[in-house]
Design a protein around this motif. Structure first.
Motif, PDB file in Angstrom:
ATOM      1  N   ASP A 522       0.825  -1.201   0.000  1.00 35.09           N
ATOM      2  CA  ASP A 522       0.000   0.000   0.000  1.00 35.09           C
ATOM      3  C   ASP A 522       0.865   1.260   0.000  1.00 35.09           C
ATOM      4  O   ASP A 522       0.555   2.238  -0.696  1.00 35.09           O
ATOM      5  CB  ASP A 522      -0.921  -0.010   1.224  1.00 35.09           C
ATOM      6  CG  ASP A 522      -1.874   1.169   1.228  1.00 35.09           C
ATOM      7  OD1 ASP A 522      -2.729   1.246   0.325  1.00 35.09           O
ATOM      8  OD2 ASP A 522      -1.761   2.025   2.131  1.00 35.09           O
ATOM      9  N   ARG A 523       1.954   1.251   0.780  1.00 34.76           N
ATOM     10  CA  ARG A 523       2.862   2.401   0.798  1.00 34.76           C
ATOM     11  C   ARG A 523       3.517   2.601  -0.564  1.00 34.76           C
ATOM     12  O   ARG A 523       3.667   3.735  -1.039  1.00 34.76           O
ATOM     13  CB  ARG A 523       3.945   2.200   1.861  1.00 34.76           C
ATOM     14  CG  ARG A 523       3.440   2.137   3.288  1.00 34.76           C
ATOM     15  CD  ARG A 523       2.855   3.438   3.735  1.00 34.76           C
ATOM     16  NE  ARG A 523       2.600   3.446   5.173  1.00 34.76           N
ATOM     17  CZ  ARG A 523       1.884   4.369   5.796  1.00 34.76           C
ATOM     18  NH1 ARG A 523       1.316   5.336   5.092  1.00 34.76           N
ATOM     19  NH2 ARG A 523       1.700   4.323   7.098  1.00 34.76           N
ATOM     20  N   LEU A 524       3.943   1.496  -1.185  1.00 34.15           N
ATOM     21  CA  LEU A 524       4.558   1.601  -2.505  1.00 34.15           C
ATOM     22  C   LEU A 524       3.551   2.100  -3.531  1.00 34.15           C
ATOM     23  O   LEU A 524       3.878   2.935  -4.387  1.00 34.15           O
ATOM     24  CB  LEU A 524       5.127   0.245  -2.922  1.00 34.15           C
ATOM     25  CG  LEU A 524       5.741   0.179  -4.323  1.00 34.15           C
ATOM     26  CD1 LEU A 524       6.906   1.141  -4.460  1.00 34.15           C
ATOM     27  CD2 LEU A 524       6.201  -1.247  -4.645  1.00 34.15           C
ATOM     28  N   ALA A 525       2.325   1.603  -3.455  1.00 35.20           N
ATOM     29  CA  ALA A 525       1.290   2.045  -4.394  1.00 35.20           C
ATOM     30  C   ALA A 525       1.028   3.543  -4.252  1.00 35.20           C
ATOM     31  O   ALA A 525       0.899   4.271  -5.253  1.00 35.20           O
ATOM     32  CB  ALA A 525       0.001   1.260  -4.150  1.00 35.20           C
ATOM     33  N   ALA A 526       0.967   4.033  -3.023  1.00 37.87           N
ATOM     34  CA  ALA A 526       0.763   5.468  -2.814  1.00 37.87           C
ATOM     35  C   ALA A 526       1.931   6.265  -3.375  1.00 37.87           C
ATOM     36  O   ALA A 526       1.740   7.349  -3.962  1.00 37.87           O
ATOM     37  CB  ALA A 526       0.592   5.747  -1.321  1.00 37.87           C
ATOM     38  N   TYR A 527       3.136   5.735  -3.231  1.00 41.69           N
ATOM     39  CA  TYR A 527       4.323   6.411  -3.753  1.00 41.69           C
ATOM     40  C   TYR A 527       4.292   6.456  -5.277  1.00 41.69           C
ATOM     41  O   TYR A 527       4.597   7.494  -5.899  1.00 41.69           O
ATOM     42  CB  TYR A 527       5.560   5.670  -3.250  1.00 41.69           C
ATOM     43  CG  TYR A 527       6.886   6.272  -3.628  1.00 41.69           C
ATOM     44  CD1 TYR A 527       7.076   7.646  -3.696  1.00 41.69           C
ATOM     45  CD2 TYR A 527       7.978   5.441  -3.904  1.00 41.69           C
ATOM     46  CE1 TYR A 527       8.315   8.186  -4.027  1.00 41.69           C
ATOM     47  CE2 TYR A 527       9.219   5.976  -4.231  1.00 41.69           C
ATOM     48  CZ  TYR A 527       9.381   7.340  -4.290  1.00 41.69           C
ATOM     49  OH  TYR A 527      10.604   7.873  -4.623  1.00 41.69           O
ATOM     50  N   VAL A 528       3.914   5.351  -5.905  1.00 39.67           N
ATOM     51  CA  VAL A 528       3.834   5.301  -7.368  1.00 39.67           C
ATOM     52  C   VAL A 528       2.767   6.267  -7.876  1.00 39.67           C
ATOM     53  O   VAL A 528       2.986   7.025  -8.841  1.00 39.67           O
ATOM     54  CB  VAL A 528       3.545   3.859  -7.832  1.00 39.67           C
ATOM     55  CG1 VAL A 528       3.189   3.826  -9.316  1.00 39.67           C
ATOM     56  CG2 VAL A 528       4.733   2.959  -7.541  1.00 39.67           C
ATOM     57  N   GLU A 529       1.617   6.254  -7.235  1.00 40.20           N
ATOM     58  CA  GLU A 529       0.532   7.136  -7.676  1.00 40.20           C
ATOM     59  C   GLU A 529       0.919   8.608  -7.503  1.00 40.20           C
ATOM     60  O   GLU A 529       0.673   9.432  -8.383  1.00 40.20           O
ATOM     61  CB  GLU A 529      -0.737   6.825  -6.877  1.00 40.20           C
ATOM     62  CG  GLU A 529      -1.993   7.399  -7.475  1.00 40.20           C
ATOM     63  CD  GLU A 529      -3.252   6.814  -6.865  1.00 40.20           C
ATOM     64  OE1 GLU A 529      -4.349   7.096  -7.399  1.00 40.20           O
ATOM     65  OE2 GLU A 529      -3.144   6.066  -5.869  1.00 40.20           O
ATOM     66  N   LEU A 567       7.008   5.586   2.804  1.00 41.79           N
ATOM     67  CA  LEU A 567       7.504   4.291   2.321  1.00 41.79           C
ATOM     68  C   LEU A 567       8.857   3.961   2.955  1.00 41.79           C
ATOM     69  O   LEU A 567       9.096   2.822   3.376  1.00 41.79           O
ATOM     70  CB  LEU A 567       7.630   4.305   0.795  1.00 41.79           C
ATOM     71  CG  LEU A 567       8.266   3.061   0.166  1.00 41.79           C
ATOM     72  CD1 LEU A 567       7.439   1.821   0.462  1.00 41.79           C
ATOM     73  CD2 LEU A 567       8.457   3.235  -1.338  1.00 41.79           C
ATOM     74  N   LEU A 568       9.745   4.946   3.046  1.00 42.61           N
ATOM     75  CA  LEU A 568      11.053   4.705   3.641  1.00 42.61           C
ATOM     76  C   LEU A 568      10.918   4.327   5.115  1.00 42.61           C
ATOM     77  O   LEU A 568      11.592   3.405   5.600  1.00 42.61           O
ATOM     78  CB  LEU A 568      11.929   5.947   3.502  1.00 42.61           C
ATOM     79  CG  LEU A 568      12.426   6.265   2.088  1.00 42.61           C
ATOM     80  CD1 LEU A 568      13.272   7.530   2.109  1.00 42.61           C
ATOM     81  CD2 LEU A 568      13.220   5.113   1.501  1.00 42.61           C
ATOM     82  N   THR A 569      10.043   5.024   5.836  1.00 41.94           N
ATOM     83  CA  THR A 569       9.832   4.706   7.246  1.00 41.94           C
ATOM     84  C   THR A 569       9.287   3.288   7.408  1.00 41.94           C
ATOM     85  O   THR A 569       9.759   2.516   8.262  1.00 41.94           O
ATOM     86  CB  THR A 569       8.866   5.707   7.881  1.00 41.94           C
ATOM     87  OG1 THR A 569       9.418   7.025   7.776  1.00 41.94           O
ATOM     88  CG2 THR A 569       8.629   5.393   9.352  1.00 41.94           C
ATOM     89  N   ALA A 570       8.292   2.959   6.586  1.00 40.26           N
ATOM     90  CA  ALA A 570       7.724   1.612   6.659  1.00 40.26           C
ATOM     91  C   ALA A 570       8.763   0.555   6.294  1.00 40.26           C
ATOM     92  O   ALA A 570       8.816  -0.517   6.907  1.00 40.26           O
ATOM     93  CB  ALA A 570       6.514   1.503   5.727  1.00 40.26           C
ATOM     94  N   SER A 571       9.610   0.840   5.313  1.00 39.75           N
ATOM     95  CA  SER A 571      10.637  -0.128   4.909  1.00 39.75           C
ATOM     96  C   SER A 571      11.647  -0.349   6.033  1.00 39.75           C
ATOM     97  O   SER A 571      12.066  -1.484   6.296  1.00 39.75           O
ATOM     98  CB  SER A 571      11.364   0.369   3.656  1.00 39.75           C
ATOM     99  OG  SER A 571      10.470   0.537   2.583  1.00 39.75           O
ATOM    100  N   ALA A 634      -3.364   3.206 -12.380  1.00 39.63           N
ATOM    101  CA  ALA A 634      -3.690   1.801 -12.623  1.00 39.63           C
ATOM    102  C   ALA A 634      -2.602   0.886 -12.055  1.00 39.63           C
ATOM    103  O   ALA A 634      -2.892  -0.186 -11.505  1.00 39.63           O
ATOM    104  CB  ALA A 634      -3.847   1.562 -14.126  1.00 39.63           C
ATOM    105  N   ALA A 635      -1.343   1.310 -12.166  1.00 40.28           N
ATOM    106  CA  ALA A 635      -0.250   0.514 -11.591  1.00 40.28           C
ATOM    107  C   ALA A 635      -0.379   0.437 -10.073  1.00 40.28           C
ATOM    108  O   ALA A 635      -0.136  -0.614  -9.471  1.00 40.28           O
ATOM    109  CB  ALA A 635       1.090   1.133 -11.980  1.00 40.28           C
ATOM    110  N   ALA A 636      -0.787   1.538  -9.455  1.00 40.13           N
ATOM    111  CA  ALA A 636      -0.976   1.539  -8.000  1.00 40.13           C
ATOM    112  C   ALA A 636      -2.078   0.570  -7.593  1.00 40.13           C
ATOM    113  O   ALA A 636      -1.943  -0.167  -6.607  1.00 40.13           O
ATOM    114  CB  ALA A 636      -1.300   2.952  -7.521  1.00 40.13           C
ATOM    115  N   ARG A 637      -3.165   0.552  -8.359  1.00 34.68           N
ATOM    116  CA  ARG A 637      -4.253  -0.386  -8.046  1.00 34.68           C
ATOM    117  C   ARG A 637      -3.780  -1.831  -8.198  1.00 34.68           C
ATOM    118  O   ARG A 637      -4.136  -2.707  -7.394  1.00 34.68           O
ATOM    119  CB  ARG A 637      -5.455  -0.116  -8.957  1.00 34.68           C
ATOM    120  CG  ARG A 637      -6.174   1.198  -8.653  1.00 34.68           C
ATOM    121  CD  ARG A 637      -7.523   1.248  -9.372  1.00 34.68           C
ATOM    122  NE  ARG A 637      -7.364   1.247 -10.815  1.00 34.68           N
ATOM    123  CZ  ARG A 637      -7.231   2.344 -11.567  1.00 34.68           C
ATOM    124  NH1 ARG A 637      -7.213   3.543 -10.975  1.00 34.68           N
ATOM    125  NH2 ARG A 637      -7.110   2.278 -12.869  1.00 34.68           N
TER     126      ARG A 637
END
Length: 699
Positions: A522-529, A567-571, A634-637
């Motif tokens: 979810d964090r990566l998807a938000a970052y991509v979007e 994303l970095l914090t979560a990683s 669409a990639a985020a979804r």
């Protein structure tokens, strides 16, 4: 990683000690605030009130040391109000143990929800639970409970007053934040000399932006060297990247690269000097050779094309930033206008109240780490209190108090702090109780030892939680000893209850966890979007060159930075967790982050050469921006649904767009920001970066 390595890692983290200490000036101020209320109450012959007042002063002082840009006196007053309320509410429910357990659990649950407002609010709210557990045992009737609540508030008022009249470095935290931003730019310029694709860490700029949030009254008093300087840093950032990148700036080798290195070296020296000037409030000297390096030769810089544009823009921005800092020495007045450059509105307490329901609604779902933390801490506080009352130990509140102070919304901090708290508390109990048993000090001596202990806690606050916990535990033991309570309790009782509380906290997280690992998609998807919106906003700035499009680009940049930071914090947190994600592998995440970094770097290049407002729009750019926005969404979804990512449509649209555009100019400087320049250079690089993301996630 498996449980065993994860626990070993958190053990090392919890017991690790830093060499950083709090400024002695701040330590003396905090000790003085505690001493005033503690010895003042003792002079009146009220040891119980002295304990409450000292607890209020200690925690209010601790709140004022939090990493926050809100005024220190205000933080102390907020903490005092919460501490006073918790002690009184707890006493009202204390005559009925079942009711008290329920009230304690609900109060701890509410304190856990305070993390929705940020770390400072969460830490201060946690301390109110501890005060409820300790102070509730001191008064004997409602009037006395009111007195204890009043002296707790008084302790906070004293600390707030001292922070107001004895503030130390005025605007010091804001100076440091802005100076750190310029120092990070200087470091970035030096790295670009050797690595033209070096990544840029936006965290210092994000922190400087938070530091620039001011109330209107603060804006009127702000030093002139802090007004408007952040905007120069933001504008210098993409220009440095554009000049260093061999695809659009200086050639990879030869005279152009030598000239670019010379300019970046001079820029680093000037940026460092600006950072020193902001930090100290006095202009720092800059060597004459540095200025000579920035001088434009008669024939212009060796660079040509877009690289020459970036060099000229960099020279101009550095000169403007240097002049703005040096203007302080010429006696320029403080910028006091509410719309001064770089001023961002900071809401006061009344303006924050409507924000609270919105923050709670945002976290009121079962996947929220804040809500899960609130449930954990509420249940553990209630269970700890029940066990403390049931076991044949005195001062049973040490178990729930330890558990509440240990628990944090994430695994790594909870377990690291748990280990540190247990080690520090055991050592503090043994040492403090041993001193009391051997010396049998009077109440005044105990008070003096408590002040010394709290001074040690303030001094070691940045050193490590274990060292600070040792001093805080000694402080509490010495305070309770003023009333003779320490002599009726054994070291073994306190140690066992502390171990019990720490064990409860660790078991609660193991049974009811909030793993950041499962939140990584979810964090990566938000970052991509967000990255797609940022890049699309940059393309839109060519399609519609207006001030409005630039404002939208700025907003998209801020969102992109925030999602990257999350994303970095979560990683980082997930790296220490004893679980693995079945869909998103570590290598995929690393490759995806690299691709998104390339996307952000390319968008920075576009930012560096935005066409001026009211320029001719680039044909087809708006359509490409829309496709870019749709494809990344669409990639985020697909990432959230653990499905294959397909970004090939973006390449197809790009190639169709390129077919009917004119041939690029031989010299990009002849047509800055033109259609051919955009398509053949920046848009193509955006497509390549997203193809890298496609490959990373489908590997």
């Amino acid at each position: 990683m498996p449980w065993s390595p994860a626990l070993k890692s958190t053990l090392r983290s919890g017991l690790h000690l830093e060499r950083t200490v709090t400024e002695p000036f701040q330590v003396l101020r905090g000790m003085l605030g505690v001493a005033i209320v503690l010895f003042g109450a003792l002079a009146l012959g009220e040891t119980g009130l002295a304990t409450s007042a000292a607890l209020g002063a200690f925690i209010a002082g601790t709140a004022s040391y939090q990493r926050s840009f809100r005024p220190r006196p205000v933080l102390a007053l907020y903490a005092a109000a919460g501490l006073s309320a918790s002690s009184f509410v707890g006493y009202l429910a204390s005559p009925w143990p079942p009711l008290y357990v329920v009230v304690l659990g609900l109060w701890a649950f509410t304190a856990g929800l305070a993390w929705a407002l940020g770390q400072t609010a969460g830490v201060v709210a946690s301390t109110t639970v501890s005060v409820m557990l300790i102070v509730v045992t001191l008064p004997e009737n409602v009037p006395e409970a009111l007195e204890h609540a009043g002296v707790i508030a008084l302790g906070g008022v004293v600390q707030a007053t001292l922070a107001a009249i004895w503030p130390g470095r005025r605007w010091g935290a804001r100076r440091d934040a802005l100076a750190d931003a310029y120092a990070s730019l200087a470091h970035y310029a030096r790295r670009l000399r050797h690595d033209p694709f070096a990544s840029f860490d936006p965290d210092p700029l994000m922190n400087a932006r938070r530091a620039a949030e001011l109330t209107p009254a603060q804006a009127r008093r702000r030093p002139s060297e802090l007004a408007g300087m952040r905007s120069y840093a933001e504008r210098i950032r993409p220009v440095l990247a554009a000049m260093a990148d061999p695809r659009v700036g200086a050639a990879e080798e030869g005279p152009q690269r030598d000239r670019a290195r010379e300019l970046m070296g001079a820029a680093a020296e000037i940026l460092d000097a600006i950072a020193r000037s902001i930090r100290s409030g006095r202009p720092a000297p800059i060597a004459e050779r540095t200025y000579r390096a920035l001088t434009v030769p008669g024939s212009g810089p060796v660079l040509d094309g877009a690289g020459r544009q970036a060099a000229l823009r960099l020279i101009g921005l550095l000169a403007e930033a240097s002049d703005a800092v040096e203007a302080v020495d010429r006696g320029d007045p403080v910028h006091g206008e509410a719309n001064a450059p770089g001023h961002l509105s900071r809401p006061g307490l009344r303006q924050l109240l409507p924000v609270l329901p919105h923050a709670l609604r945002r976290h009121w779902n079962w996947s929220s780490p804040v809500l899960r933390h609130a449930v954990r801490v509420g249940v553990v506080a209630a269970v700890g209190e029940i066990l403390g009352r049931s076991l044949p130990f005195q001062h049973g509140y040490w178990a729930p108090m330890t558990a509440v102070m240990v628990m944090r919304p994430d695994f790594s901090q909870t377990y690291a702090r748990g280990v540190a708290r247990l080690a520090g508390t055991v050592l503090g109990v043994v040492v403090a109780t041993g001193i009391i048993r051997l010396t049998h000090p009077s109440a005044w001596i105990c008070a003096g030892l408590a002040v010394v202990s709290i001074g040690g806690a303030y001094l070691l606050m940045r050193t490590g939680y274990a060292a600070m916990s040792t001093c805080i535990t000694g402080y509490v033991v010495f305070l309770l000893a003023m009333g003779g309570e320490a002599n009726t309790s054994t070291v073994e009782d306190r140690v066992l209850l502390t171990l019990l509380g720490g064990l409860l906290a660790l078991i609660a997280y193991a049974v009811f966890p909030t793993w950041q690992t499962v939140r990584l998609p979810d964090r990566l998807a938000a970052y991509v979007e967000a990255g797609g919106r940022y890049s699309a906003a940059a393309v839109d700035a060519y399609a519609e060159p207006t001030e409005h499009s630039r404002a939208l680009l700025r907003a998209a940049l801020l969102e992109h930075r925030q999602t990257r930071a999350e994303l970095l914090t979560a990683s980082e947190q997930a790296a220490g967790e004893p679980v693995r994600h079945r869909g998103l592998h570590t290598a995929q995440l690393a490759d995806a982050r690299s691709a998104m970094a390339a996307l952000g770097r390319t968008t920075m290049l576009m930012e560096a050469h935005l066409p001026p407002p009211q320029s001719s729009p680039v044909p087809g750019a708006a359509e490409f921006a829309e496709v870019l926005r749709e494809q990344t969404a669409a990639a985020a979804r697909a990432i959230r649904a653990d499905e294959p990512v397909d970004l090939h449509a973006l390449r197809d649209h790009y190639e169709q767009w390129a077919q009917w555009l004119p041939t690029p100019a031989a010299d990009p400087a002849d047509e800055p920001g033109g259609a051919a320049d955009l398509v053949y250079r920046d848009a193509g690089l955006l497509v390549e970066a997203l193809e890298g993301l496609d490959s990373a996630l489908n590997s």
